[in-house]
Design a protein around this motif. Structure first.
Motif, PDB file in Angstrom:
ATOM      1  N   GLY A 585       0.810  -1.213   0.000  1.00  0.00           N
ATOM      2  CA  GLY A 585       0.000   0.000   0.000  1.00  0.00           C
ATOM      3  C   GLY A 585       0.844   1.264   0.000  1.00  0.00           C
ATOM      4  O   GLY A 585       0.499   2.256  -0.645  1.00  0.00           O
ATOM      5  N   LEU A 586       1.957   1.227   0.732  1.00  0.00           N
ATOM      6  CA  LEU A 586       2.847   2.386   0.757  1.00  0.00           C
ATOM      7  C   LEU A 586       3.407   2.674  -0.631  1.00  0.00           C
ATOM      8  O   LEU A 586       3.458   3.831  -1.067  1.00  0.00           O
ATOM      9  N   MET A 587       3.825   1.633  -1.343  1.00  0.00           N
ATOM     10  CA  MET A 587       4.405   1.841  -2.661  1.00  0.00           C
ATOM     11  C   MET A 587       3.372   2.383  -3.644  1.00  0.00           C
ATOM     12  O   MET A 587       3.683   3.194  -4.516  1.00  0.00           O
ATOM     13  N   GLY A 588       2.126   1.957  -3.487  1.00  0.00           N
ATOM     14  CA  GLY A 588       1.049   2.532  -4.286  1.00  0.00           C
ATOM     15  C   GLY A 588       0.833   4.002  -3.961  1.00  0.00           C
ATOM     16  O   GLY A 588       0.572   4.814  -4.852  1.00  0.00           O
ATOM     17  N   ASP A 626      -3.254  -6.637  15.458  1.00  0.00           N
ATOM     18  CA  ASP A 626      -3.192  -8.079  15.693  1.00  0.00           C
ATOM     19  C   ASP A 626      -1.754  -8.441  16.062  1.00  0.00           C
ATOM     20  O   ASP A 626      -0.937  -8.770  15.205  1.00  0.00           O
ATOM     21  N   LEU A 627      -1.443  -8.390  17.349  1.00  0.00           N
ATOM     22  CA  LEU A 627      -0.081  -8.654  17.803  1.00  0.00           C
ATOM     23  C   LEU A 627       0.336 -10.099  17.593  1.00  0.00           C
ATOM     24  O   LEU A 627       1.530 -10.418  17.637  1.00  0.00           O
ATOM     25  N   ASP A 628      -0.618 -11.003  17.365  1.00  0.00           N
ATOM     26  CA  ASP A 628      -0.300 -12.416  17.158  1.00  0.00           C
ATOM     27  C   ASP A 628      -0.065 -12.748  15.683  1.00  0.00           C
ATOM     28  O   ASP A 628       0.150 -13.902  15.336  1.00  0.00           O
ATOM     29  N   ARG A 629      -0.096 -11.729  14.815  1.00  0.00           N
ATOM     30  CA  ARG A 629       0.101 -11.984  13.384  1.00  0.00           C
ATOM     31  C   ARG A 629       1.506 -12.524  13.153  1.00  0.00           C
ATOM     32  O   ARG A 629       2.473 -12.005  13.717  1.00  0.00           O
ATOM     33  N   PRO A 630       1.687 -13.588  12.351  1.00  0.00           N
ATOM     34  CA  PRO A 630       3.020 -14.163  12.115  1.00  0.00           C
ATOM     35  C   PRO A 630       3.994 -13.137  11.551  1.00  0.00           C
ATOM     36  O   PRO A 630       3.602 -12.200  10.859  1.00  0.00           O
ATOM     37  N   PRO A 634       1.796 -11.914   4.974  1.00  0.00           N
ATOM     38  CA  PRO A 634       1.565 -10.905   3.931  1.00  0.00           C
ATOM     39  C   PRO A 634       0.582  -9.827   4.374  1.00  0.00           C
ATOM     40  O   PRO A 634       0.444  -8.805   3.712  1.00  0.00           O
ATOM     41  N   ASP A 635      -0.101 -10.057   5.492  1.00  0.00           N
ATOM     42  CA  ASP A 635      -1.069  -9.085   6.014  1.00  0.00           C
ATOM     43  C   ASP A 635      -0.446  -8.119   7.023  1.00  0.00           C
ATOM     44  O   ASP A 635      -1.169  -7.346   7.677  1.00  0.00           O
ATOM     45  N   THR A 636       0.883  -8.141   7.173  1.00  0.00           N
ATOM     46  CA  THR A 636       1.548  -7.264   8.145  1.00  0.00           C
ATOM     47  C   THR A 636       1.202  -5.802   7.868  1.00  0.00           C
ATOM     48  O   THR A 636       1.220  -5.343   6.719  1.00  0.00           O
TER      49      THR A 636
END
Length: 701
Positions: A585-588, A626-630, A634-636
């Motif tokens: 999203g940042l690059m967009g 979501d602190l439990d996100r791996p 890819p959703d970071t």
């Protein structure tokens, strides 16, 4: 094999010391080590402009060859330690359709490098034997220019048995050739019209290429404009199709171990008529793999109606739009009745006339350091330069009469952020009936006399505007602004310059106000590209103010900060917010709002070299939703840290300095980069060998 054309050279005692078992990466590592060891021992390298190519740069250059012929015939002119040609060999071995045969001809004049070069090629040959590629090479120990002249004219017995070349890769020397030398006379007879080494190397390499052959070279950008390189540009554009031009944002980084200050580019071209489009790409430096890339019509780089054949090389849409703003103007300097000349006082020629104090027998002598904040400040102490010139200089026509002029620096220091620096010479601020103008300055005048003071202020403001500065950067690859460049510039009307000048009194306004004044008078207000450039610079100022490392004060980091706070070109810093954003999203955001498009496959660099450091500095929070996100999800998502956001929202207000001081006191981790561990729940896992490790409770685990 070595074709030693100077058989008297003794290389028997050389010891290349290449390990017997090498892979490509180990071979490159050894070449880098040798470059560091050998470079300081070679005499006159800097004088002749000879610099070893860093391995990352060489590998990038090798990747630019688009044609993959079954028989690859390579010329490496000025091979050094073989970095460039070996990078091409390694690249070719990995082509999907690799060549059946590779023939390499390498030129190297420096006798001490030849045994190292041969050992490197022998190591490469062993690696290529692991593939079905047949590899032959020859090293010609002689001056490429001398031999290439004969090769190009068919007057040598050393013509390679495998015919003309279809690939040329080179990092030529950057020095000059003596106009009186026999070599230059021979070059002229062969219709090679240049006294610059790198231009001569490319000129002859082009002659030795077969039709459709490719050339990739790293050279100074200085050939892109100016009278000096006009014959070379004409030849190059007649015979070669420019395929790609690659820029480096940090000109010092490419050859930093050799302290090269020239701006260098990588040029990729093919021997055929010019194509319809050219790729322009950019990286921060030699080892950065985050590439901005834009494909533009060839006519945007090489304007068909331009008799000078200048190359306008613009890295992104934002800067193109900003520099193109000036295109609506049609005025020429002669329309204003104004001329521009170069200062007449050349110090080494006028030494007997120069003085270090001003007295009754001398007149002021002005240097570039006298230009400050839009005006000439004299004497402006601190310089060791002579500040006066003997009155007898009037008899030698070295002085100009007391009056109002506009002075422009011919050369700007590498630290200066502006390419064009102009100032008003106000006669009320100087003593004397005459002035000496040193040769590193240009000056605007009217038939040898001064300008109207109001006109002079307006002209100075226009020259110091951001759009003029950006226009020069489009085609000027060096920090020199010659009188010819200023004559070729377009100008506002006389009335518009007077209007601008009438709005400037005791001092020139800050850059932002000056730009608004100039654009307002020229009816170019609300210039979105100027606002975008200004926002990027302000973001860099914020990062510098909080003490972010230099590596996190570049354009990439500035754009990241703007994306994290959703600040667009027309958005005020007070309206900064904290959206949840990912790298994609940042690059967009960069592309849509600031015209800076990074190649999609390089986005990992934003994560590794900007976002990771922002996390360490405590400027952003990772996955607050979501602190439990791996870790590798890819959703970071990332979000600006609330305290830092509050500081950002005060930028440009009277509260900024106070808020910055408070923020720096409470954010001690900003004083240094240090690892910050995520506060995650860890689960013990016993491995079969009894070793216990701790893993996070991510979805992938």
């Amino acid at each position: 094999m070595i074709a030693n054309l100077n058989s008297a050279v003794d290389i028997a005692n050389a010891s290349p010391t290449f390990p017997k078992q090498l892979g490509w990466e180990k071979l490159f590592q050894r070449i880098e080590e040798l470059a560091l060891e050998i470079a300081p021992t070679l005499p006159n390298r800097a004088e002749h402009g000879q610099f070893f190519t860093p391995v990352p740069t060489a590998q990038f250059m090798a990747s630019l060859f688009e044609k993959h012929p079954t028989e690859l015939r390579v010329i490496d002119a000025g091979a050094g330690l073989g970095t460039l040609s070996i990078a091409l060999l390694a690249q070719a071995s990995e082509w999907q359709r690799h060549p059946r045969q590779i023939h390499l001809t390498a030129f190297e004049l420096e006798a001490r490098l030849v045994p190292f070069l041969e050992s490197a090629y022998e190591s490469a040959a062993k690696l290529l034997r692991q593939s079905p590629i047949s590899f032959q090479y020859q090293i010609i120990q002689d001056d490429f220019l001398e031999i290439a002249l004969d090769l190009a004219r068919g007057r040598t017995l050393l013509r390679p048995s495998f015919g003309l070349f279809n690939a040329a890769i080179l990092n030529p020397p950057y020095g000059k050739l003596s106009r009186r030398s026999n070599l230059v006379q021979r070059l002229k007879r062969a219709e090679v019209d240049t006294t610059n080494q790198y231009a001569a190397f490319l000129w002859l390499a082009t002659k030795l290429l077969q039709n459709d052959g490719e050339l990739v070279a790293i050279i100074p950008r200085s050939f892109a404009n100016g009278l000096y390189f006009r014959p070379f540009r004409k030849f190059l554009l007649k015979h070669m199709s420019l395929q790609r031009i690659h820029l480096f944002d940090d000109r010092k980084d490419v050859f930093k171990r050799d302290r090269v200050l020239q701006e260098t580019i990588i040029l990729a071209a093919a021997k055929k008529p010019q194509g319809t489009h050219i790729i322009i790409s950019t990286t921060e430096g030699a080892g950065d793999d985050l590439i901005t890339q834009r494909t533009v019509p060839a006519t945007q780089v090489i304007k068909p109606q331009d008799a000078e054949s200048f190359l306008r090389i613009v890295p992104d849409e934002m800067n193109y739009a900003l520099g193109n703003t000036i295109g609506v103007l049609e005025g020429k300097l002669e329309d204003l009745g104004i001329q521009v000349s170069t200062g007449k006082v050349v110090e080494f020629r006028a030494t007997p006339l120069l003085q270090y104090s001003l007295n009754s027998s001398s007149f002021p002598l002005l240097h570039p350091h006298n230009l400050m904040h839009g005006f000439v400040v004299f004497p402006n102490g601190g310089s060791r330069k002579p500040i006066a010139i003997d009155k007898s200089a009037t008899q030698q026509n070295l002085l100009i009469p007391c009056d109002t002029y506009v002075l422009v620096k011919r050369l700007t220091a590498k630290e200066e952020i502006r390419r064009v620096v102009a100032a008003v010479l106000d006669p009320h601020q100087l003593q004397g009936e005459w002035y000496g103008i040193e040769n590193h300055l240009n000056y605007f005048h009217m038939n040898g006399r001064g300008l109207d003071p109001t006109l002079a202020r307006g002209l100075t403001a226009y020259l110091n505007s951001t759009m003029v500065d950006e226009f020069f950067r489009q085609f000027s690859g060096h920090t020199q602004i010659n009188a010819t460049d200023l004559r070729n510039l377009v100008y506002p009307s006389r009335e518009q310059l007077f209007t601008i000048g009438e709005n400037i009194r005791g001092s020139f306004p800050p850059q932002e106000e000056l730009d608004e004044l100039v654009l307002g008078v020229l009816k170019m207000g609300n210039n979105l590209s100027l606002q975008a450039k200004r926002k990027i610079e302000q973001a860099r100022q914020i990062l510098a103010a909080i003490g972010a490392p230099k590596e996190q004060q570049n354009q990439r980091s500035a754009l990241t900060l703007l994306g994290l706070t959703n600040v667009r070109p027309s958005t005020s810093w007070q309206a900064a917010s904290a959206p949840l954003v990912g790298i994609h999203g940042l690059m967009g955001f960069f592309a849509k709002n600031f015209g800076v498009t990074y190649a999609e496959n390089t986005r990992e660099t934003v994560r590794r070299y900007t976002m990771h450091q922002f996390l360490q500095l405590g400027l952003v929070v990772k996955n607050p939703d979501d602190l439990d996100r791996p870790i590798n999800s890819p959703d970071t998502r990332y979000q600006i840290e609330p305290t830092f956001l509050n500081l950002i929202q005060s930028f440009g207000t009277e509260d900024w300095d106070r808020n910055l001081a408070t923020y720096l006191r409470t954010a001690k981790e900003l004083n240094r980069l240090k690892a910050r561990e995520r506060n995650l729940q860890l689960y013990p896992v016993s491995l079969p060998d009894g070793l216990e490790v701790h893993l996070t409770a991510g979805k992938i685990n």
